[in-house]
Design a protein around this motif. Structure first.
Motif, mmCIF file in Angstrom:
data_model
loop_
_atom_site.group_PDB
_atom_site.id
_atom_site.type_symbol
_atom_site.label_atom_id
_atom_site.label_comp_id
_atom_site.label_asym_id
_atom_site.label_seq_id
_atom_site.Cartn_x
_atom_site.Cartn_y
_atom_site.Cartn_z
ATOM 1 N N ASP A 157 0.872 -1.171 0.000
ATOM 2 C CA ASP A 157 0.000 0.000 0.000
ATOM 3 C C ASP A 157 0.912 1.224 0.000
ATOM 4 O OD1 ASP A 157 -2.369 1.420 -0.025
ATOM 5 O OD2 ASP A 157 -2.718 1.223 2.132
ATOM 6 N N ALA A 158 0.869 2.002 -1.071
ATOM 7 C CA ALA A 158 1.706 3.201 -1.205
ATOM 8 C C ALA A 158 0.855 4.445 -1.038
ATOM 9 C CB ALA A 158 2.386 3.214 -2.582
ATOM 10 N N CYS A 159 1.510 5.561 -0.757
ATOM 11 C CA CYS A 159 0.806 6.840 -0.641
ATOM 12 C C CYS A 159 0.008 7.114 -1.915
ATOM 13 C CB CYS A 159 1.802 7.986 -0.441
ATOM 14 S SG CYS A 159 2.588 8.016 1.177
ATOM 15 N N LEU A 214 7.898 -6.084 -3.226
ATOM 16 C CA LEU A 214 8.918 -6.212 -2.181
ATOM 17 C C LEU A 214 9.959 -5.107 -2.314
ATOM 18 C CD1 LEU A 214 10.049 -7.795 0.223
ATOM 19 C CD2 LEU A 214 11.230 -9.270 -1.436
ATOM 20 N N ALA A 215 10.337 -4.779 -3.526
ATOM 21 C CA ALA A 215 11.311 -3.700 -3.753
ATOM 22 C C ALA A 215 10.759 -2.353 -3.274
ATOM 23 C CB ALA A 215 11.695 -3.623 -5.233
ATOM 24 N N MET A 216 9.466 -2.112 -3.481
ATOM 25 C CA MET A 216 8.851 -0.866 -3.004
ATOM 26 C C MET A 216 8.842 -0.805 -1.477
ATOM 27 S SD MET A 216 8.004 1.161 -5.515
ATOM 28 C CE MET A 216 6.729 2.250 -4.874
ATOM 29 N N VAL A 217 8.588 -1.938 -0.838
ATOM 30 C CA VAL A 217 8.598 -1.988 0.631
ATOM 31 C C VAL A 217 10.020 -1.775 1.145
ATOM 32 C CG1 VAL A 217 8.173 -3.453 2.664
ATOM 33 C CG2 VAL A 217 6.528 -3.438 0.772
ATOM 34 N N LYS A 218 11.004 -2.421 0.514
ATOM 35 C CA LYS A 218 12.406 -2.272 0.927
ATOM 36 C C LYS A 218 12.859 -0.819 0.829
ATOM 37 C CE LYS A 218 14.221 -6.871 -0.086
ATOM 38 N NZ LYS A 218 15.116 -7.653 -0.968
ATOM 39 N N ALA A 219 12.381 -0.103 -0.202
ATOM 40 C CA ALA A 219 12.755 1.298 -0.406
ATOM 41 C C ALA A 219 12.021 2.232 0.559
ATOM 42 C CB ALA A 219 12.464 1.712 -1.850
ATOM 43 N N GLY A 220 11.067 1.684 1.304
ATOM 44 C CA GLY A 220 10.305 2.499 2.233
ATOM 45 C C GLY A 220 9.243 3.339 1.551
ATOM 46 N N LEU A 221 8.865 2.983 0.333
ATOM 47 C CA LEU A 221 7.874 3.763 -0.405
ATOM 48 C C LEU A 221 6.514 3.078 -0.474
ATOM 49 C CD1 LEU A 221 10.318 5.219 -2.991
ATOM 50 C CD2 LEU A 221 9.046 6.478 -1.254
ATOM 51 N N ALA A 222 6.373 2.002 0.298
ATOM 52 C CA ALA A 222 5.083 1.324 0.441
ATOM 53 C C ALA A 222 5.105 0.548 1.747
ATOM 54 C CB ALA A 222 4.821 0.377 -0.730
ATOM 55 N N GLU A 223 3.935 0.438 2.343
ATOM 56 C CA GLU A 223 3.769 -0.417 3.514
ATOM 57 C C GLU A 223 3.451 -1.820 3.029
ATOM 58 O OE1 GLU A 223 0.412 1.301 5.516
ATOM 59 O OE2 GLU A 223 1.660 2.685 6.653
ATOM 60 N N GLN A 278 9.901 -8.437 7.154
ATOM 61 C CA GLN A 278 11.297 -8.084 7.437
ATOM 62 C C GLN A 278 11.714 -6.857 6.646
ATOM 63 O OE1 GLN A 278 13.232 -11.814 6.509
ATOM 64 N NE2 GLN A 278 13.132 -12.512 8.634
ATOM 65 N N ALA A 279 11.268 -6.759 5.389
ATOM 66 C CA ALA A 279 11.612 -5.608 4.543
ATOM 67 C C ALA A 279 11.032 -4.324 5.132
ATOM 68 C CB ALA A 279 11.105 -5.823 3.117
ATOM 69 N N GLU A 280 9.786 -4.389 5.615
ATOM 70 C CA GLU A 280 9.178 -3.204 6.199
ATOM 71 C C GLU A 280 9.895 -2.808 7.490
ATOM 72 O OE1 GLU A 280 4.859 -2.409 6.172
ATOM 73 O OE2 GLU A 280 5.084 -2.217 8.346
ATOM 74 N N HIS A 281 10.209 -3.771 8.323
ATOM 75 C CA HIS A 281 10.918 -3.464 9.578
ATOM 76 C C HIS A 281 12.285 -2.849 9.296
ATOM 77 C CE1 HIS A 281 7.989 -4.986 12.394
ATOM 78 N NE2 HIS A 281 7.898 -6.108 11.706
ATOM 79 N N SER A 282 12.982 -3.353 8.298
ATOM 80 C CA SER A 282 14.290 -2.816 7.939
ATOM 81 C C SER A 282 14.173 -1.381 7.423
ATOM 82 C CB SER A 282 14.949 -3.709 6.879
ATOM 83 O OG SER A 282 16.194 -3.175 6.488
ATOM 84 N N ALA A 283 13.193 -1.134 6.541
ATOM 85 C CA ALA A 283 12.987 0.216 6.007
ATOM 86 C C ALA A 283 12.633 1.179 7.135
ATOM 87 C CB ALA A 283 11.889 0.210 4.938
ATOM 88 N N ARG A 284 11.794 0.721 8.051
ATOM 89 C CA ARG A 284 11.375 1.542 9.192
ATOM 90 C C ARG A 284 12.585 1.838 10.090
ATOM 91 N NH1 ARG A 284 5.933 1.251 12.034
ATOM 92 N NH2 ARG A 284 5.573 -0.247 10.398
ATOM 93 N N ASP A 285 13.359 0.799 10.420
ATOM 94 C CA ASP A 285 14.527 0.959 11.296
ATOM 95 C C ASP A 285 15.581 1.882 10.691
ATOM 96 O OD1 ASP A 285 13.312 -0.727 13.127
ATOM 97 O OD2 ASP A 285 14.576 -2.467 12.639
ATOM 98 N N ASN A 286 15.692 1.867 9.358
ATOM 99 C CA ASN A 286 16.694 2.693 8.673
ATOM 100 C C ASN A 286 16.154 4.052 8.234
ATOM 101 O OD1 ASN A 286 19.157 0.997 8.548
ATOM 102 N ND2 ASN A 286 17.745 -0.431 7.550
ATOM 103 N N GLY A 287 14.874 4.320 8.495
ATOM 104 C CA GLY A 287 14.287 5.611 8.156
ATOM 105 C C GLY A 287 14.217 5.874 6.669
#
Length: 165
Positions: A45-47, A105-114, A133-142
């Motif tokens: 889910d992206a903005c 998955l790539a969008m989630v890893k980039a932090g541009l989608a939940e 895991q990808a979402e947690h990593s993106a979140r942890d890395n801002g």
């Protein structure tokens, strides 16, 4: 014999319908179009296009950022989507790939989608662990949305669709 032929025809027809591929056009951060068929990328889910938030004290157009990132990722590439469902707006929902790269998955890893896995049908093949895991990593890395103050896309849509007196 006729029943066997009919069953084979139905099976082949559904197998072809379960796969869309070709050059894709970006609609927004989680929707593409292949051969004039809209496909919602499964599991994310992206903005929304017009959605904004605050990043470093300034207005950040998170919807435009998600759309731009997806466009750069798929621009000129052959995209294949394995269709797994149809949403309430009659769009196909699919896990989409460029080669072996899972676009969602790539969008989630980039932090541009939940990661948004709760609406997937039981028969999906998306790795909930990998997306989580990808979402947690993106979140942890801002990364992306995790570096900004934004309303979750599904809450943003809900607030825009509410009827206000």
């Amino acid at each position: 014999m006729a029943a066997s032929f009919a069953a084979l025809f139905i099976f082949c027809g559904s197998a072809q319908a379960a796969d869309f591929s070709g050059r894709a056009r970006v609609i927004d951060g989680d929707t593409i179009s292949i051969r004039k068929q809209r496909i919602r990328i499964a599991g994310i889910d992206a903005c929304e296009r017009d959605q904004t938030g605050l990043k470093d004290g300034k207005v950040w157009r998170c919807g435009a950022a998600a759309r731009s990132h997806l466009g750069k990722m798929i621009d000129g590439q052959h995209v294949r989507c394995d269709i797994i469902d149809q949403d309430q707006y009659r769009r196909l929902v699919g896990q989409c790939f460029i080669g072996d790269v899972d676009i969602g998955l790539a969008m989630v890893k980039a932090g541009l989608a939940e990661a948004m896995l709760r609406y997937l049908p039981a028969s999906h093949s998306i790795s909930e662990v990998e997306y989580g895991q990808a979402e947690h990593s993106a979140r942890d890395n801002g990364f992306g949305i995790w570096s900004a103050e934004i309303e979750s896309p599904h809450l943003y849509r809900r607030s825009k669709s509410s009827v206000r007196p």
